[in-house]
Design a protein around this motif. Structure first.
Motif, PDB file in Angstrom:
ATOM      1  N   MET A 176      40.023  45.622  51.845  1.00  0.00           N
ATOM      2  CA  MET A 176      38.481  45.431  50.626  1.00  0.00           C
ATOM      3  C   MET A 176      38.366  45.994  49.674  1.00  0.00           C
ATOM      4  SD  MET A 176      35.563  48.822  51.603  1.00  0.00           S
ATOM      5  CE  MET A 176      36.153  47.865  53.464  1.00  0.00           C
ATOM      6  N   VAL A 177      37.345  44.755  49.031  1.00  0.00           N
ATOM      7  CA  VAL A 177      37.049  44.853  47.312  1.00  0.00           C
ATOM      8  C   VAL A 177      35.888  45.136  47.401  1.00  0.00           C
ATOM      9  CG1 VAL A 177      37.223  43.412  45.569  1.00  0.00           C
ATOM     10  CG2 VAL A 177      39.679  43.275  46.956  1.00  0.00           C
ATOM     11  N   SER A 178      35.046  45.330  46.438  1.00  0.00           N
ATOM     12  CA  SER A 178      34.000  45.444  45.958  1.00  0.00           C
ATOM     13  C   SER A 178      33.840  45.305  43.950  1.00  0.00           C
ATOM     14  CB  SER A 178      33.224  46.924  46.200  1.00  0.00           C
ATOM     15  OG  SER A 178      33.853  47.772  45.442  1.00  0.00           O
TER      16      SER A 178
ATOM     17  N   TYR B  32      34.062  38.301  39.414  1.00  0.00           N
ATOM     18  CA  TYR B  32      35.458  38.243  39.174  1.00  0.00           C
ATOM     19  C   TYR B  32      35.995  37.369  39.371  1.00  0.00           C
ATOM     20  CZ  TYR B  32      35.629  40.025  43.413  1.00  0.00           C
ATOM     21  OH  TYR B  32      35.654  40.015  45.406  1.00  0.00           O
ATOM     22  N   ARG B  33      37.145  37.321  38.845  1.00  0.00           N
ATOM     23  CA  ARG B  33      38.251  36.604  40.056  1.00  0.00           C
ATOM     24  C   ARG B  33      38.844  37.212  40.053  1.00  0.00           C
ATOM     25  NH1 ARG B  33      41.171  32.451  36.201  1.00  0.00           N
ATOM     26  NH2 ARG B  33      38.658  31.430  36.178  1.00  0.00           N
ATOM     27  N   LEU B  34      39.684  36.787  41.528  1.00  0.00           N
ATOM     28  CA  LEU B  34      40.599  37.321  42.156  1.00  0.00           C
ATOM     29  C   LEU B  34      41.737  36.695  42.621  1.00  0.00           C
ATOM     30  CD1 LEU B  34      40.894  39.171  45.857  1.00  0.00           C
ATOM     31  CD2 LEU B  34      41.761  37.612  45.667  1.00  0.00           C
ATOM     32  N   LEU B  35      43.086  36.727  41.684  1.00  0.00           N
ATOM     33  CA  LEU B  35      44.169  36.108  41.899  1.00  0.00           C
ATOM     34  C   LEU B  35      45.781  37.121  43.264  1.00  0.00           C
ATOM     35  CD1 LEU B  35      43.439  35.734  38.575  1.00  0.00           C
ATOM     36  CD2 LEU B  35      44.666  33.733  39.037  1.00  0.00           C
ATOM     37  N   ALA B  36      46.063  36.750  43.899  1.00  0.00           N
ATOM     38  CA  ALA B  36      47.422  37.212  44.279  1.00  0.00           C
ATOM     39  C   ALA B  36      48.763  36.435  44.279  1.00  0.00           C
ATOM     40  CB  ALA B  36      47.165  36.941  46.171  1.00  0.00           C
ATOM     41  N   PHE B  37      49.569  37.056  44.045  1.00  0.00           N
ATOM     42  CA  PHE B  37      51.074  36.601  43.573  1.00  0.00           C
ATOM     43  C   PHE B  37      52.082  37.301  44.816  1.00  0.00           C
ATOM     44  CE2 PHE B  37      48.513  36.185  40.143  1.00  0.00           C
ATOM     45  CZ  PHE B  37      48.434  34.912  39.830  1.00  0.00           C
TER      46      PHE B  37
ATOM     47  N   GLU C 289      43.527  32.351  45.506  1.00  0.00           N
ATOM     48  CA  GLU C 289      43.095  33.084  44.066  1.00  0.00           C
ATOM     49  C   GLU C 289      41.226  32.227  44.653  1.00  0.00           C
ATOM     50  OE1 GLU C 289      41.978  30.303  39.791  1.00  0.00           O
ATOM     51  OE2 GLU C 289      43.400  30.424  40.599  1.00  0.00           O
ATOM     52  N   ILE C 290      40.176  33.632  44.565  1.00  0.00           N
ATOM     53  CA  ILE C 290      39.184  33.428  44.969  1.00  0.00           C
ATOM     54  C   ILE C 290      38.005  33.939  43.760  1.00  0.00           C
ATOM     55  CG2 ILE C 290      37.318  34.379  45.711  1.00  0.00           C
ATOM     56  CD1 ILE C 290      39.411  35.353  47.792  1.00  0.00           C
TER      57      ILE C 290
ATOM     58  N   CYS D 157      61.844  43.169  43.553  1.00  0.00           N
ATOM     59  CA  CYS D 157      60.737  42.191  43.423  1.00  0.00           C
ATOM     60  C   CYS D 157      59.236  42.912  44.743  1.00  0.00           C
ATOM     61  CB  CYS D 157      60.821  40.814  44.252  1.00  0.00           C
ATOM     62  SG  CYS D 157      61.701  39.350  43.041  1.00  0.00           S
ATOM     63  N   TYR D 158      58.022  42.956  43.454  1.00  0.00           N
ATOM     64  CA  TYR D 158      57.238  43.695  44.314  1.00  0.00           C
ATOM     65  C   TYR D 158      56.753  42.505  46.044  1.00  0.00           C
ATOM     66  CZ  TYR D 158      56.419  46.961  41.182  1.00  0.00           C
ATOM     67  OH  TYR D 158      56.496  48.100  39.622  1.00  0.00           O
ATOM     68  N   PRO D 159      56.507  42.985  46.826  1.00  0.00           N
ATOM     69  CA  PRO D 159      56.057  42.412  48.091  1.00  0.00           C
ATOM     70  C   PRO D 159      54.649  41.181  47.393  1.00  0.00           C
ATOM     71  CG  PRO D 159      56.160  44.024  48.503  1.00  0.00           C
ATOM     72  CD  PRO D 159      56.366  44.372  47.482  1.00  0.00           C
ATOM     73  N   LEU D 160      53.614  41.845  46.870  1.00  0.00           N
ATOM     74  CA  LEU D 160      52.766  41.636  46.597  1.00  0.00           C
ATOM     75  C   LEU D 160      51.467  41.959  45.538  1.00  0.00           C
ATOM     76  CD1 LEU D 160      49.743  40.174  47.608  1.00  0.00           C
ATOM     77  CD2 LEU D 160      49.419  41.755  49.246  1.00  0.00           C
ATOM     78  N   VAL D 161      51.330  41.439  44.998  1.00  0.00           N
ATOM     79  CA  VAL D 161      50.515  41.881  43.794  1.00  0.00           C
ATOM     80  C   VAL D 161      49.123  41.325  43.562  1.00  0.00           C
ATOM     81  CG1 VAL D 161      50.418  42.579  41.237  1.00  0.00           C
ATOM     82  CG2 VAL D 161      52.678  42.286  41.803  1.00  0.00           C
ATOM     83  N   ILE D 162      48.099  42.131  43.384  1.00  0.00           N
ATOM     84  CA  ILE D 162      46.870  41.029  43.308  1.00  0.00           C
ATOM     85  C   ILE D 162      45.784  41.511  42.455  1.00  0.00           C
ATOM     86  CG2 ILE D 162      44.339  40.860  44.757  1.00  0.00           C
ATOM     87  CD1 ILE D 162      45.592  41.978  47.017  1.00  0.00           C
ATOM     88  N   PHE D 163      45.510  40.463  40.872  1.00  0.00           N
ATOM     89  CA  PHE D 163      44.844  40.538  40.244  1.00  0.00           C
ATOM     90  C   PHE D 163      43.228  40.694  40.588  1.00  0.00           C
ATOM     91  CE2 PHE D 163      48.780  39.658  38.393  1.00  0.00           C
ATOM     92  CZ  PHE D 163      48.753  40.261  36.544  1.00  0.00           C
ATOM     93  N   LEU D 164      42.677  41.914  40.593  1.00  0.00           N
ATOM     94  CA  LEU D 164      40.799  41.738  39.690  1.00  0.00           C
ATOM     95  C   LEU D 164      40.665  41.549  38.232  1.00  0.00           C
ATOM     96  CD1 LEU D 164      40.063  44.140  42.889  1.00  0.00           C
ATOM     97  CD2 LEU D 164      40.263  41.703  42.873  1.00  0.00           C
ATOM     98  N   VAL D 165      40.331  40.055  38.424  1.00  0.00           N
ATOM     99  CA  VAL D 165      39.901  39.861  36.363  1.00  0.00           C
ATOM    100  C   VAL D 165      38.271  39.815  36.475  1.00  0.00           C
ATOM    101  CG1 VAL D 165      40.198  38.249  34.774  1.00  0.00           C
ATOM    102  CG2 VAL D 165      42.326  38.826  36.717  1.00  0.00           C
ATOM    103  N   ARG D 166      38.015  40.460  35.198  1.00  0.00           N
ATOM    104  CA  ARG D 166      36.582  40.162  35.025  1.00  0.00           C
ATOM    105  C   ARG D 166      36.540  38.754  34.270  1.00  0.00           C
ATOM    106  NH1 ARG D 166      33.442  44.473  31.131  1.00  0.00           N
ATOM    107  NH2 ARG D 166      32.823  45.943  33.671  1.00  0.00           N
TER     108      ARG D 166
END
Length: 339
Positions: A92-94, A99-104, A143-144, A175-184
Motif C-alpha cells: 500500500m502506497v500513498s 512521484y515515481r516508483l521503481l522496483a528492483f 516503474e510507475i 542480495c536483498y530480494p526486493l528494493v522499492i524506491f519512492l522518488v519525488r
C-alpha cells in the motif's frame, strides 16, 4: 589601709569566682558543641562508620536526544504479508507529491548501501538516465509515475526471465530480494532538509530463508544528501481517550501513560524505543516500564505543555521546606560543614 586591702582581696576573690564560672560555662558549651558535632557527623555518615564506608552512587540525569522534525510525503506498507510470495506481493502506497516508483529484484546489499550514501544529485541523475543501480540487480521490476494520492494497493511480481528464480545466496545473503524506491518528482527549488526519496528493503519468505515476509529497513534520503534509517516506535496498546481539559493530540498519539494513567504519553525511550510514559513519570524511573531495560536516553514525540507549570521537569519546587530539614541545614552551616 587594712580595710582597703581587705576590700581589694574580696574583690579579687569574687572576680576569680566569676572567671571560674565563665570558664566552666565555656567548657560546657564547648563540650555541647563537640557532642553535637559528632552526633551530626554520625547522623549524616553513620552508615559509613557502621558498614565500612558504603558508597552511594548518584544517578546522572538521563540525556535527551535532540531530534529534527522531518516531513515524509510517502508511506509504504505491506498488505497480506503472510500470503506474499515472489509471484505476488501487495503493498500500500500513498504520497502527498507527484512521484515515481521503481522496483528492483535481487539487489546487491553492499552496492545498494554504497550507492545510497552518494549525493542526491548523483542519484537523481542516475534515475533520470535510467541507470539507477545498473549492474547491481538481477531483475528490473515495475516503474510507475503517479500523482499524489491516498492509500493505493499495488501488486508486484517477479518478472519472468532467464534469471528466474533469483540467486540470493545462502544466509547470510548477499542480495536483498526486493528494493522499492519512492522518488519525488523534481521541482524548481527544494529545501535542503526536504525528503526526496524513501527506499524500502523487502524480505520475501522462501524455502531457504523462512522468516516471514516483512520490511527489513526503510531509508530516508534528503535533498542535502543526508541518509537516515527509519525505526519503528513501540506504543502502549489501548487507552484511547478524549480529554476534557482540551489537550491536543499529536499525530494520533492518543494514549495514556502506562504508569500514571492520567497524562498522555510523550517520550520515546532509547534504546528499546518504547513510547509509553509521560514527562511527569519519566523522572521517577531508570528502567523502561514495559521491558525493564535501562533507559540510556530519550526524545519527545510531542510537546509537554499538558503538564501544570509546577509539575514540569526542572521547575522549582513550591512545597514548603520541612522544619526538620531546615533545622538540620542550619545546624550543618553553624558547625561549618558543607551541605
Amino acid at each position: 589601709m587594712l580595710v582597703a586591702m581587705t576590700a581589694m582581696l574580696v574583690s579579687v576573690a569574687e572576680l576569680t569566682n566569676i572567671i571560674s564560672v565563665v570558664a566552666i560555662l565555656l567548657c560546657f558549651c564547648g563540650m555541647v558543641l563537640f557532642i553535637m558535632k559528632n552526633m551530626t557527623i554520625f547522623w549524616l555518615h553513620g552508615e559509613d562508620f557502621m558498614f565500612g564506608g558504603a558508597v552511594h552512587n548518584v544517578q546522572a540525569p538521563i540525556p535527551q536526544m535532540k531530534m529534527m522534525k522531518v516531513h515524509i510525503p510517502f508511506t509504504f506498507k505491506l498488505q497480506d504479508s503472510s500470503r506474499s510470495s515472489y509471484q505476488e506481493i501487495k503493498c500500500m502506497v500513498s504520497s502527498q507529491e507527484n512521484y515515481r516508483l521503481l522496483a528492483f529484484w535481487g539487489v546487491s546489499i553492499r552496492e545498494l548501501h554504497m550507492f545510497l550514501w552518494r549525493p542526491w544529485s548523483v542519484i537523481s541523475s542516475a534515475i533520470n538516465q535510467g541507470v539507477l543501480l545498473m549492474g547491481h540487480y538481477q531483475q528490473r521490476g515495475y516503474e510507475i509515475k503517479d500523482v499524489s494520492h491516498r492509500d493505493k494497493i499495488i501488486t508486484m511480481s517477479l518478472p519472468k526471465g532467464p534469471r528466474e528464480p533469483l540467486d540470493l545466496g545462502t544466509p547470510p545473503r548477499l542480495c536483498y530480494p526486493l528494493v522499492i524506491f519512492l522518488v519525488r518528482e523534481p521541482r524548481d527549488a527544494l529545501h535542503p532538509d526536504e525528503t526526496v526519496a524513501l527506499i524500502n528493503v523487502v524480505h520475501i519468505k522462501d524455502s531457504v530463508c523462512t522468516l516471514p515476509t516483512s520490511i527489513l529497513a526503510q531509508y530516508l534520503k534528503q535533498a542535502n544528501g543526508q541518509l537516515s534509517c527509519l525505526k519503528q516506535l513501540y506504543l502502549a496498546t489501548g487507552n484511547p481517550v478524549s480529554y476534557e481539559s482540551g489537550l491536543e493530540f499529536v499525530e494520533g498519539v492518543d494514549q495514556l501513560c502506562v504508569v500514571c494513567q492520567y497524562y498522555p504519553l510523550s517520550r520515546a525511550l532509547l534504546p528499546c524505543r518504547h513510547t509509553c510514559i509521560c514527562a511527569s513519570c519519566f523522572n521517577k524511573l531508570d528502567t523502561c516500564p514495559m521491558c525493564r531495560s535501562p533507559i540510556k536516553s530519550y526524545f519527545c514525540i510531542r510537546n509537554e505543555e499538558y503538564l501544570p507549570e509546577c509539575d514540569r521537569p526542572g521547575a522549582p519546587s513550591t512545597k514548603p521546606e520541612p522544619i526538620a530539614q531546615w533545622l538540620q541545614d542550619r545546624l550543618t552551616d553553624f558547625l561549618g560543614f558543607h551541605r
